[in-house]
Design an enzyme around this catalytic site. Structure first.
Site, short mmCIF file in Angstrom:
data_model
loop_
_atom_site.label_atom_id
_atom_site.label_comp_id
_atom_site.label_asym_id
_atom_site.label_seq_id
_atom_site.Cartn_x
_atom_site.Cartn_y
_atom_site.Cartn_z
N TYR A 1 -4.38 19.36 -21.80
CA TYR A 1 -5.30 20.27 -21.11
C TYR A 1 -6.68 20.13 -21.73
CZ TYR A 1 -7.21 24.52 -19.09
OH TYR A 1 -7.99 25.40 -18.40
N TYR B 1 -6.88 30.22 -24.95
CA TYR B 1 -5.94 29.10 -25.13
C TYR B 1 -5.48 28.98 -26.58
CZ TYR B 1 -3.66 24.92 -23.33
OH TYR B 1 -2.73 24.00 -22.91
#
Ligand code: NAI
Length: 270
Positions: free
Chosen positions: A149, A159
């Protein structure tokens, strides 16, 4: 295009349920003529629906915790036996962060959990590659893929420690890709995928906003799990045989967009 993976054998990690990227990849790979084993952590096999997928793909399910060398060694050996030969592709579609799951703020990380995040989401990729090498499981021109990602390159507040895990994952693809290429012409890459509605994706705080923002920032829109599955098939096929040690952006143009007209319109005050 048909039969892109005809005669190819592989292992697919990480199909938890119908939304999983690995699930869609398994269906596409089967459609394109591949045979493979499916694997996941024992608890995910108990809680998920992998046996339905196995039926649809005529595949055997072999449980393995991807952090255990013992499990991985048995998995590679059994896969070669079941499939009748060495392997041509492996999909590592694994991610988990206890800090994200338990919503720990980035300034208050639990370091034992941080180690777990790295072990499960990144170091397991090295373990998979090392086990594939030690069991001599890969055919020449085989292809091993991990899923990444863009938080590996850019900061995203929620995240958390998964960003570090993805940076390590991508780095392992380069280092092991160099080694495996020279040793056996095996290719190692990561695909950096758009935010996608899956169990792992939705676990990230503010995921809906991520998704909408990425959609607006991507000229083609977000890449779906199905699009990602197609890209995986392409990367397993002989059509991509000279691609290795890359982090391949699969994001509808997100990563090279500065701002888009859609966002300008949405944010303009006039
Ligand atoms: P998912 O939740 O369906 O798949 C994650 C898988 O990891 C699950 O099947 C889970 O059982 C497996 N797993 C966790 N711990 C494990 C262990 N110790 N051993 C073996 N397997 C284990 O979610 P998704 O989205 O399909 O995730 C697949 C990959 O795609 C992950 O690497 C994820 O980080 C990556 N990715 C996902 C994005 C998203 O927005 N969903 C975006 C970019 C990358």
């Amino acid at each position: 295009m048909n039969n892109l993976l005809k005669g190819k054998r592989g292992i697919i990690f990480g199909a938890l349920d119908q939304k999983s990227i690995a699930w869609k990849t398994a269906l596409k790979a089967r459609e394109q003529g591949a045979s493979f084993t499916l694997t996941n952590a024992p608890i995910a096999i108990r809680m998920g629906a992998i046996n339905d997928l196995a039926k649809a793909c005529d595949a055997e399910v072999i449980a393995a915790d991807a952090t255990s060398i013992e499990d991985l060694t048995a998995l590679f050996q059994q896969s070669m036996e079941v499939l009748g030969g060495k392997l041509d592709f492996v999909l590592h579609s694994i991610g988990m962060s206890p800090n994200v799951r338990k919503k720990k703020p980035y300034g208050d990380l639990n370091y034992e959990w941080f180690q777990k995040t790295l072990d499960i989401s990144a170091i397991s990729f090295h373990k998979v590659l090392q086990t594939a090498e030690k069991t001599d499981a890969m055919n020449e021109w085989g292809s091993v893929l991990g899923l990444s990602y863009i938080a590996a390159q850019r900061a995203y507040p929620d995240y958390s420690d998964m960003a570090q895990a993805k940076a390590v994952l991508e780095s392992i693809a380069r280092s092991y890709g160099q080694r495996f290429g020279r040793l056996k012409k095996v290719r190692v890459n990561t695909i950096s995928q758009s935010p996608t509605v899956t169990t792992a994706g939705e676990g990230v705080g503010g995921f809906d906003v991520f998704l909408d923002y990425a959609e607006m920032m991507s000229p083609l829109g977000n890449a779906s799990a199905e699009d990602c599955a197609n890209y995986c098939v392409l990367m397993f096929s002989d059509l991509s045989r000279m691609v290795t040690m890359q982090n391949l952006m699969h994001d509808g143009g997100f990563s090279t967009s500065g701002i888009t007209e859609e966002l300008v319109e949405k944010l303009s005050k006039g």
